[in-house]
Design an enzyme around this catalytic site. Structure first.
Site, short mmCIF file in Angstrom:
data_model
loop_
_atom_site.label_atom_id
_atom_site.label_comp_id
_atom_site.label_asym_id
_atom_site.label_seq_id
_atom_site.Cartn_x
_atom_site.Cartn_y
_atom_site.Cartn_z
CG ASN A 1 -2.12 1.34 1.26
OD1 ASN A 1 -1.32 2.25 0.62
ND2 ASN A 1 -2.25 1.59 2.31
CE LYS B 1 0.18 2.63 4.77
NZ LYS B 1 -0.20 2.81 6.02
CG HIS C 1 -5.66 2.16 4.92
ND1 HIS C 1 -5.25 2.86 6.30
CD2 HIS C 1 -4.53 1.25 5.16
CE1 HIS C 1 -4.35 2.69 6.22
NE2 HIS C 1 -3.61 1.19 5.42
CD GLU D 1 -3.00 5.32 6.94
OE1 GLU D 1 -2.71 5.78 5.59
OE2 GLU D 1 -1.84 4.81 7.41
CD GLU E 1 -3.36 -2.25 7.21
OE1 GLU E 1 -2.04 -3.08 6.51
OE2 GLU E 1 -3.93 -1.25 6.73
N GLY F 1 2.49 2.28 11.11
CA GLY F 1 3.66 3.08 10.66
C GLY F 1 4.88 3.66 12.24
CB SER G 1 5.37 -1.96 11.92
OG SER G 1 4.48 -0.21 12.32
O1 LIG Z 1 -0.83 0.91 6.39
C1 LIG Z 1 -0.56 -0.52 6.39
C2 LIG Z 1 -1.01 -0.61 5.35
O2 LIG Z 1 -1.92 -0.90 5.30
C3 LIG Z 1 0.64 -0.10 7.60
O3 LIG Z 1 1.36 0.71 7.10
P1 LIG Z 1 2.71 0.70 7.44
O4 LIG Z 1 3.73 -1.18 7.00
O5 LIG Z 1 3.96 1.58 6.83
O6 LIG Z 1 3.02 0.13 9.03
#
Ligand SMILES: O=C(CO)COP(=O)(O)O
Length: 248
Positions: free
Chosen positions: A9, A11, A94, A96, A166, A172, A212
């Site tokens: 992903n 982002k 997601h 976010e 997740e 992150g 992560s």
């Molecule tokens: O949100 C994520 C994948 O969709 C995970 O992000 P990270 O791997 O940067 O922690």
């Protein structure tokens, strides 16, 4: 046997030349593995990445879509538009998007239904916040999110679904759920699917862990019995790191 699926992903990262550099670095390596690999890119590079992936096993994913077919929805992109540029997978719900863009369990459900109607494979994200985990509400929250996401989704459509667990506190932050913690919640998600759809379907649906994931912890995570893959954020932006995960 469930085929492992590792999805990057990206982002809000990468303009065209950066995106092409990354996919060109990974696509040939990926052809050597049996793992299904997906890159979920920003909308702006989907077409160019699709062209770059011609003849490769890497699948193309988007990170969001709208649930309506078309209309006056400034700034939105429909499932049909994603299909039109050759998208195979779409991330839905997601954390976010839930946190910053008003995504709710209800809109997740509408998007899942519309994605399926258009032949896209949804990667449906669920996960608890740190506060919910500390209040021992993880399972309650996961149950609410899963039941809402798949309301009125038929048995036959479940074969196209991927779920990503997740935990919000692990995204992150460099903090990973321990592989056992992740497996426990993922096994619980599978039990919810079993109650709703029966054991044949629940054993087929692939459930990823995200939060992560790096090349250094991928093996441990992927060795868990119920974890079928990873949804990778930061570590999917560098070819070497992403390939390290794909070749866990
Ligand atoms: O949100 C994520 C994948 O969709 C995970 O992000 P990270 O791997 O940067 O922690």
């Amino acid at each position: 046997m469930r085929k492992p699926i590792i999805a990057g992903n990206w982002k809000m990262h990468k303009i065209t030349n950066e995106a092409l550099e990354l996919v060109n670095q990974i696509k040939d390596e990926v052809s050597k593995t049996d793992v299904e690999v997906v890159v979920c890119c920003p909308f702006t590079v989907l077409s160019e990445v699709k062209k770059a992936l011609a003849g490769s096993k890497v699948k193309l994913g988007a990170q969001n879509m709208h649930w309506e077919d078309e209309g006056a929805f400034t700034g939105e992109v429909s499932a049909n538009m994603l299909k039109d540029v050759g998208v195979d997978y779409v991330i839905i719900g997601h954390s976010e998007r839930r946190q910053y863009f008003n995504e709710t369990d209800e809109t997740v459900n509408k998007k899942v239904a519309k994605a399926i109607e258009n032949g896209l494979n949804p990667i449906v994200c669920v996960g608890e916040t740190l506060e919910q985990r500390e209040d021992n509400k993880t399972f309650d929250i996961i149950k609410i999110q899963i039941l809402a996401a798949f309301e009125n989704i038929d048995d036959k459509d479940m074969e196209n679904i991927v779920i990503a667990y997740e935990p919000v506190w692990a995204i992150g932050t460099g903090k990973t759920a321990s592989s056992q913690e992740a497996n426990e919640v993922i096994a619980y998600i599978r039990s919810l699917l079993e109650e709703k759809y029966g054991s044949e379907i629940s054993e087929e649906v692939r459930i990823q862990y995200g939060g992560s994931v790096k090349s250094s912890n991928a093996t441990e995570i992927m060795n868990e019995t119920d974890i079928d893959g990873a949804l990778v954020g930061g570590a999917s932006l560098k070819a070497e790191e992403f390939l390290g995960i794909v070749n866990f």
